[in-house]
Design a protein around this motif. Sequence first.
Motif, PDB file in Angstrom:
ATOM      1  N   UNK A  92      16.991   6.718  -4.210  1.00 22.18           N
ATOM      2  CA  UNK A  92      16.649   5.648  -3.601  1.00 22.18           C
ATOM      3  C   UNK A  92      14.976   5.550  -3.173  1.00 22.18           C
ATOM      4  N   UNK A  93      14.731   6.819  -2.708  1.00 22.06           N
ATOM      5  CA  UNK A  93      13.249   6.957  -2.231  1.00 22.06           C
ATOM      6  C   UNK A  93      12.410   7.147  -3.500  1.00 22.06           C
ATOM      7  N   UNK A  94      12.908   7.670  -4.535  1.00 23.70           N
ATOM      8  CA  UNK A  94      11.955   7.621  -5.835  1.00 23.70           C
ATOM      9  C   UNK A  94      12.151   6.414  -6.312  1.00 23.70           C
ATOM     10  N   UNK A  95      12.955   5.573  -6.427  1.00 27.41           N
ATOM     11  CA  UNK A  95      12.913   4.337  -6.799  1.00 27.41           C
ATOM     12  C   UNK A  95      11.920   3.505  -6.446  1.00 27.41           C
ATOM     13  N   UNK A  96      11.869   3.509  -5.071  1.00 27.29           N
ATOM     14  CA  UNK A  96      10.712   2.638  -4.147  1.00 27.29           C
ATOM     15  C   UNK A  96       9.425   3.381  -4.524  1.00 27.29           C
ATOM     16  N   UNK A  97       9.221   4.599  -4.562  1.00 25.58           N
ATOM     17  CA  UNK A  97       8.065   5.400  -4.742  1.00 25.58           C
ATOM     18  C   UNK A  97       7.612   4.748  -6.032  1.00 25.58           C
ATOM     19  N   UNK A  98       8.373   4.835  -7.122  1.00 19.99           N
ATOM     20  CA  UNK A  98       8.060   4.326  -8.480  1.00 19.99           C
ATOM     21  C   UNK A  98       7.418   2.930  -8.637  1.00 19.99           C
ATOM     22  N   UNK A  99       8.330   2.053  -8.003  1.00 17.47           N
ATOM     23  CA  UNK A  99       8.030   0.722  -7.972  1.00 17.47           C
ATOM     24  C   UNK A  99       6.531   0.540  -7.139  1.00 17.47           C
ATOM     25  N   UNK A 100       6.448   1.153  -6.203  1.00 20.37           N
ATOM     26  CA  UNK A 100       5.131   1.100  -5.406  1.00 20.37           C
ATOM     27  C   UNK A 100       3.897   1.461  -6.302  1.00 20.37           C
ATOM     28  N   UNK A 101       4.170   2.410  -6.905  1.00 21.46           N
ATOM     29  CA  UNK A 101       3.233   2.925  -8.052  1.00 21.46           C
ATOM     30  C   UNK A 101       2.991   1.888  -9.237  1.00 21.46           C
ATOM     31  N   UNK A 102       3.977   1.244  -9.802  1.00 22.08           N
ATOM     32  CA  UNK A 102       3.969   0.123 -10.462  1.00 22.08           C
ATOM     33  C   UNK A 102       3.265  -1.119 -10.202  1.00 22.08           C
ATOM     34  N   UNK A 103       3.504  -1.342  -8.981  1.00 21.39           N
ATOM     35  CA  UNK A 103       3.005  -2.529  -8.295  1.00 21.39           C
ATOM     36  C   UNK A 103       1.164  -2.110  -8.167  1.00 21.39           C
TER      37      UNK A 103
ATOM     38  N   UNK B  11      -0.270   1.929 -17.591  1.00 22.62           N
ATOM     39  CA  UNK B  11       0.080   3.077 -16.396  1.00 22.62           C
ATOM     40  C   UNK B  11       1.427   2.536 -15.758  1.00 22.62           C
ATOM     41  N   UNK B  12       1.408   1.160 -15.588  1.00 26.70           N
ATOM     42  CA  UNK B  12       2.472   0.470 -15.039  1.00 26.70           C
ATOM     43  C   UNK B  12       3.790   0.742 -15.718  1.00 26.70           C
ATOM     44  N   UNK B  13       3.685   0.638 -17.070  1.00 24.89           N
ATOM     45  CA  UNK B  13       5.046   0.952 -17.797  1.00 24.89           C
ATOM     46  C   UNK B  13       5.611   2.398 -17.616  1.00 24.89           C
ATOM     47  N   UNK B  14       4.399   3.180 -17.603  1.00 24.37           N
ATOM     48  CA  UNK B  14       5.116   4.623 -17.191  1.00 24.37           C
ATOM     49  C   UNK B  14       5.818   4.793 -15.805  1.00 24.37           C
ATOM     50  N   UNK B  15       5.334   3.959 -14.896  1.00 20.47           N
ATOM     51  CA  UNK B  15       5.850   4.071 -13.526  1.00 20.47           C
ATOM     52  C   UNK B  15       7.425   3.310 -13.650  1.00 20.47           C
ATOM     53  N   UNK B  16       7.353   2.381 -14.574  1.00 23.62           N
ATOM     54  CA  UNK B  16       8.879   1.684 -14.896  1.00 23.62           C
ATOM     55  C   UNK B  16       9.685   2.874 -15.503  1.00 23.62           C
ATOM     56  N   UNK B  17       9.317   3.667 -16.435  1.00 27.17           N
ATOM     57  CA  UNK B  17      10.068   4.695 -16.790  1.00 27.17           C
ATOM     58  C   UNK B  17      10.707   5.730 -15.776  1.00 27.17           C
ATOM     59  N   UNK B  18       9.823   6.058 -14.837  1.00 29.96           N
ATOM     60  CA  UNK B  18      10.023   7.020 -13.749  1.00 29.96           C
ATOM     61  C   UNK B  18      11.280   6.027 -12.817  1.00 29.96           C
TER      62      UNK B  18
ATOM     63  N   UNK C  49       8.398 -10.234 -22.247  1.00 29.27           N
ATOM     64  CA  UNK C  49       8.148  -9.301 -23.402  1.00 29.27           C
ATOM     65  C   UNK C  49       9.118  -8.206 -23.208  1.00 29.27           C
ATOM     66  N   UNK C  50      10.075  -8.434 -24.314  1.00 31.91           N
ATOM     67  CA  UNK C  50      11.200  -7.627 -24.268  1.00 31.91           C
ATOM     68  C   UNK C  50      10.959  -6.229 -24.819  1.00 31.91           C
ATOM     69  N   UNK C  51       9.976  -6.116 -25.482  1.00 34.16           N
ATOM     70  CA  UNK C  51       9.659  -4.809 -26.100  1.00 34.16           C
ATOM     71  C   UNK C  51       9.073  -3.675 -25.070  1.00 34.16           C
ATOM     72  N   UNK C  52       8.644  -4.445 -23.824  1.00 31.85           N
ATOM     73  CA  UNK C  52       8.699  -3.319 -22.868  1.00 31.85           C
ATOM     74  C   UNK C  52       9.617  -3.044 -21.961  1.00 31.85           C
ATOM     75  N   UNK C  53      10.894  -3.809 -22.426  1.00 35.10           N
ATOM     76  CA  UNK C  53      12.047  -2.994 -21.712  1.00 35.10           C
ATOM     77  C   UNK C  53      12.672  -1.873 -22.222  1.00 35.10           C
ATOM     78  N   UNK C  54      12.178  -1.638 -23.559  1.00 33.73           N
ATOM     79  CA  UNK C  54      12.951  -0.584 -24.357  1.00 33.73           C
ATOM     80  C   UNK C  54      12.791   0.791 -23.669  1.00 33.73           C
ATOM     81  N   UNK C  55      11.609   1.236 -23.365  1.00 33.83           N
ATOM     82  CA  UNK C  55      11.407   2.787 -22.804  1.00 33.83           C
ATOM     83  C   UNK C  55      12.231   2.946 -21.490  1.00 33.83           C
ATOM     84  N   UNK C  56      12.087   1.926 -20.620  1.00 42.42           N
ATOM     85  CA  UNK C  56      12.773   2.130 -19.276  1.00 42.42           C
ATOM     86  C   UNK C  56      14.207   2.131 -19.442  1.00 42.42           C
TER      87      UNK C  56
END
Length: 219
Positions: free
Chosen positions: A147-158, A168-175, A211-218
């Motif tokens: 749970x903490x990792x998910x929140x950490x990654x979403x804050x980085x995404x934002x 860079x945002x898409x990299x955070x989404x992968x995490x 943008x569905x193509x951005x969904x693939x990597x996550x």
Amino acid sequence: IFLLQNRSHWDWLTGRWMKTAVFAATALGFLTLYIATLAPDLLPADNGEYQLIAATLGVAHPPGFPLYTLLGNLFTRLPFGPTPAYRVNLLSAFTSTATLLLVLATVYRLTKSWLGAGTAVLTLATATTFWAPATSANIRSLTALFAALAIFALIGFRAAIQAHNQKQGDRWLMLFALAPGFGLAHPLSLAFMALVFLLFIPLVDPAFSKTPRRWLKPI
């Protein structure tokens, strides 16, 4: 002399060392605290079941918790600690400490205040409902880490999206995807939080849902 003459480099260097020192002190301090108060041996009820299945690579009650079992088994192989049961308890101390480090990083990123981040970590770390699992074999400490990792990654995404850095945002989404991915395969208790997390993404970046193509990597 170069650093003194170039204040920006000096601030970067001292800031980096400050962060390293704070994170190291937090990790060492709370890991020591949890190990000092760790349950010393076999535990009753579900806790004892988790110790047994980790030591023997057995199967726990549904949903079975295979990831926890594998990690617990790795800890039983550590070359220290009096018994395998003790070493399974030790897994919770490490996952709980890792959770606190993620909370520290997340709150500091949001507030830019070490006082605020430290207060958040101290409040969580010493709460009975966090401290007790941190010292015994259980599945909740690993759930808290995801749970903490998910929140950490979403804050980085934002932060990346606000800086107009979509790559860079898409990299955070992968995490981020790793956290509920592993988390939901551990217990399903993260499912409700995962729904909120997924709603957060298009609210921060409306273009993502278009943008569905951005969904693939996550995925």
